[in-house]
Design a protein around this motif. Structure first.
Motif, PDB file in Angstrom:
ATOM      1  N   TYR A  79      14.342  -0.086   6.444  1.00 11.47           N
ATOM      2  CA  TYR A  79      12.617  -0.387   5.501  1.00 11.47           C
ATOM      3  C   TYR A  79      12.355   0.768   4.257  1.00 11.47           C
ATOM      4  O   TYR A  79      11.641   0.158   3.320  1.00 11.47           O
ATOM      5  N   CYS A  80      13.306   1.726   3.862  1.00 14.59           N
ATOM      6  CA  CYS A  80      13.241   2.567   2.862  1.00 14.59           C
ATOM      7  C   CYS A  80      13.605   0.966   1.642  1.00 14.59           C
ATOM      8  O   CYS A  80      13.311   1.145   0.114  1.00 14.59           O
ATOM      9  N   ILE A  81      15.534   0.540   1.923  1.00 16.72           N
ATOM     10  CA  ILE A  81      15.499  -0.247   1.062  1.00 16.72           C
ATOM     11  C   ILE A  81      14.522  -0.978   0.748  1.00 16.72           C
ATOM     12  O   ILE A  81      14.141  -2.130  -0.336  1.00 16.72           O
ATOM     13  N   SER A  82      13.565  -1.975   1.412  1.00 18.71           N
ATOM     14  CA  SER A  82      12.236  -2.431   1.639  1.00 18.71           C
ATOM     15  C   SER A  82      11.445  -2.329   0.665  1.00 18.71           C
ATOM     16  O   SER A  82      11.073  -3.760   0.329  1.00 18.71           O
ATOM     17  N   LEU A  83      11.385  -1.510   1.003  1.00 20.71           N
ATOM     18  CA  LEU A  83      10.529  -1.084  -0.610  1.00 20.71           C
ATOM     19  C   LEU A  83      10.391  -0.766  -2.244  1.00 20.71           C
ATOM     20  O   LEU A  83       9.419  -0.875  -2.463  1.00 20.71           O
ATOM     21  N   GLY A  84      12.070  -0.991  -2.499  1.00 22.88           N
ATOM     22  CA  GLY A  84      12.194  -1.463  -3.579  1.00 22.88           C
ATOM     23  C   GLY A  84      12.424  -0.843  -4.204  1.00 22.88           C
ATOM     24  O   GLY A  84      11.693   0.888  -3.560  1.00 22.88           O
ATOM     25  N   GLY A  85      12.540  -0.333  -5.070  1.00 27.11           N
ATOM     26  CA  GLY A  85      11.869   0.815  -6.664  1.00 27.11           C
ATOM     27  C   GLY A  85      13.650   2.032  -6.403  1.00 27.11           C
ATOM     28  O   GLY A  85      15.002   1.064  -6.522  1.00 27.11           O
TER      29      GLY A  85
ATOM     30  N   THR B  39       7.220   9.110   0.356  1.00 28.89           N
ATOM     31  CA  THR B  39       7.906   7.810   1.163  1.00 28.89           C
ATOM     32  C   THR B  39       9.170   8.299   1.804  1.00 28.89           C
ATOM     33  O   THR B  39       8.467   7.346   3.048  1.00 28.89           O
ATOM     34  N   ALA B  40      10.087   8.850   0.953  1.00 33.34           N
ATOM     35  CA  ALA B  40      10.798   9.454   3.018  1.00 33.34           C
ATOM     36  C   ALA B  40      10.793  10.150   3.829  1.00 33.34           C
ATOM     37  O   ALA B  40      10.779   9.043   4.977  1.00 33.34           O
ATOM     38  N   ILE B  41       9.648  10.757   3.077  1.00 32.21           N
ATOM     39  CA  ILE B  41       9.241  11.120   4.667  1.00 32.21           C
ATOM     40  C   ILE B  41       8.403  11.003   5.654  1.00 32.21           C
ATOM     41  O   ILE B  41       8.363  10.353   6.870  1.00 32.21           O
ATOM     42  N   TYR B  42       7.592   9.457   4.847  1.00 29.80           N
ATOM     43  CA  TYR B  42       6.901   8.530   5.746  1.00 29.80           C
ATOM     44  C   TYR B  42       7.508   7.352   6.576  1.00 29.80           C
ATOM     45  O   TYR B  42       7.136   7.486   7.210  1.00 29.80           O
ATOM     46  N   SER B  43       8.656   7.129   5.565  1.00 33.46           N
ATOM     47  CA  SER B  43       9.756   5.654   6.111  1.00 33.46           C
ATOM     48  C   SER B  43       9.893   6.667   7.682  1.00 33.46           C
ATOM     49  O   SER B  43      10.389   6.000   7.969  1.00 33.46           O
TER      50      SER B  43
ATOM     51  N   ASN C 163       0.560  -1.314   0.370  1.00 29.88           N
ATOM     52  CA  ASN C 163       0.106  -0.191   0.355  1.00 29.88           C
ATOM     53  C   ASN C 163       1.150   1.539  -0.604  1.00 29.88           C
ATOM     54  O   ASN C 163       0.315   2.144  -0.894  1.00 29.88           O
ATOM     55  N   VAL C 164       1.681   1.424   0.736  1.00 34.22           N
ATOM     56  CA  VAL C 164       2.527   2.590   0.303  1.00 34.22           C
ATOM     57  C   VAL C 164       2.647   2.673  -0.344  1.00 34.22           C
ATOM     58  O   VAL C 164       3.724   4.291  -1.003  1.00 34.22           O
ATOM     59  N   VAL C 165       3.746   1.831  -1.512  1.00 33.37           N
ATOM     60  CA  VAL C 165       4.110   2.115  -2.604  1.00 33.37           C
ATOM     61  C   VAL C 165       3.380   1.866  -3.133  1.00 33.37           C
ATOM     62  O   VAL C 165       3.359   2.556  -4.246  1.00 33.37           O
ATOM     63  N   ASN C 166       2.148   1.577  -3.915  1.00 31.72           N
ATOM     64  CA  ASN C 166       1.307   1.944  -4.734  1.00 31.72           C
ATOM     65  C   ASN C 166       0.439   3.481  -4.298  1.00 31.72           C
ATOM     66  O   ASN C 166       0.553   3.619  -4.757  1.00 31.72           O
ATOM     67  N   GLU C 167       0.634   3.344  -2.569  1.00 30.53           N
ATOM     68  CA  GLU C 167      -0.408   5.547  -2.755  1.00 30.53           C
ATOM     69  C   GLU C 167       1.476   6.176  -2.503  1.00 30.53           C
ATOM     70  O   GLU C 167       0.293   7.670  -3.086  1.00 30.53           O
TER      71      GLU C 167
END
Ligand code: R7I
Ligand code: MG
Ligand code: MG
Ligand code: MG
Length: 347
Positions: free
Chosen positions: A287-293, A259-263, A242-246
């Motif tokens: 955590y950031c790395i685990s999101l991929g991309g 995304t960085a701020i959320y992380s 959901n984090v990645v999608n939204e």
């Protein structure tokens, strides 16, 4: 508590580690926890030689900003453009964005009197909305204590390569996040409220409104993502999907700065997927790395914010020693601390 020297060094070291560790995984849609945790374990065991992990364009450009603000009493866009270009020519294989290299070539050609013009020609005259302006901006937040200066110079430094408001507004948001982290003692909600307050003004300008519409986005795109972050933080467990999608994990600033701020904010609370001895800074980067991309860039931005907040005490020695250029990060952190407080006293 407030802007201590540990926070300045922490910000630069956090950014550096996010880039060096994140770049190992950059461009992978999925990063398994097994792969990530094995890699992180290998760092802790000291299995890698000193400075074995190279930094990429994110840090190369961040270094140019730091050197430029340390060497010039007033912000100097021409000097910064020259440094970006010279650095790229010296070391072109740091993984630069596909478009931005044309800006450097044009700046180097000597055919442009105005250093902002090459960036305006990117992407058929629309300018880049990539995350390159945001990924490198940490030095602005560490050099200028005033919000007005941070907004102005994040924007100006961004516009050298990113003429789209989506590109430079991302840099403004990232710079403000580092600024508030540096002050410490702030809770998740106040942190987001402050960012939202400034971004409502930043995104209200004609060019920002027009470009959001042209890209078929709702107006105030960064503000909307900040509101989404608030919603996510109110939920107990938000799946990574959901984090990645939204919020995104991509190369566009809009799909990576929020995304960085959320992380960073998410990892103020424990993350169960990582070793229990991990501190907040370690969890944030992991955590950031685990999101991929775009892992190096999201981790470098979150690393800068987390490092500014938690300070260098949270930078593990074993991780730091692996990162190319960590000594400069420490020494520049100290110099920026001096500059920041000199400016603070003279206002
Ligand atoms: O933003 P930029 O410096 O790239 C930074 C990224 C980070 O992940 C680094 O780690 C490195 O890997 O690169 O470089 P740009 O080339 O300006 O923008 C990056 C990419 O975003 C471009 O190559 C495009 O794919 C995309 N992009 C656009 N695509 C279509 N239209 C940026 N702006 C546009 C656009 O207007
Ligand atoms: Mg990179
Ligand atoms: Mg570009
Ligand atoms: Mg990247």
């Amino acid at each position: 508590m407030s802007a201590t020297v540990s926070r300045f060094r922490g910000a630069l070291l956090g950014a550096l580690l996010g880039d060096c560790l994140g770049s190992v995984f950059e461009g992978n849609t999925y990063v398994t926890l097994r792969w990530l945790n094995d890699f992180l374990k290998s760092l802790e065991k000291g299995e890698r030689p000193n400075e074995a992990l190279s930094y990429t364009d994110d840090t190369a450009m961040a270094r140019s900003i730091v050197e430029s603000v340390l060497e010039n009493e007033v912000f100097d866009a021409e000097d910064l453009a020259n440094r970006f270009t010279a650095e790229y020519k010296k070391d072109p294989d740091r993984g630069y964005g596909m478009g931005v290299v044309h800006v450097f070539e044009k700046l180097d050609s000597g055919e442009y009197k105005n250093v902002f013009n090459p960036a305006k020609e990117q992407f058929d005259g629309k300018g880049s909305y990539g995350n390159g302006a945001a990924m490198r901006v940490v030095g602005i937040s560490l050099a200028y204590p005033s919000i007005q200066d941070i907004i102005q110079y994040a924007k100006t430094s961004g516009k050298l390569t990113h003429a789209s408001s989506l590109g430079y507004n991302g840099a403004i948001l990232q710079a403000l996040a580092v600024h508030y982290a540096l002050q410490g003692e702030i809770n998740q909600e106040t942190f987001l409220e402050k960012l939202l307050h400034h971004m409502e003004e930043v995104e209200a300008d004609e060019k920002s409104l027009k470009e959001a519409r042209e890209l078929e986005l709702d107006e105030f795109p960064y503000c909307n993502r900040l509101k989404k972050i608030k919603m996510f933080l109110e939920q107990e467990n938000v799946p990574r999907k959901n984090v990645v999608n939204e919020l995104g994990n991509g190369i566009a600033a809009l799909e990576s700065v929020p995304t960085a701020i959320y992380s960073f904010l998410r990892c103020l609370n424990p993350v169960t997927d990582f070793p229990s001895e991990f501190n907040n800074l370690q969890s944030t980067i992991a955590y950031c790395i685990s999101l991929g991309g775009d892992t190096d860039t999201i981790a470098t931005m979150a690393g800068a914010i987390a490092g500014a907040f938690h300070g260098e005490e949270q930078v593990p020695l074993s991780w730091k020693l692996c990162a190319e250029g960590h000594k400069e990060a420490e020494s520049w952190g100290e110099q920026l601390y001096g500059l920041y407080h000199k400016r603070l006293q003279s206002t």
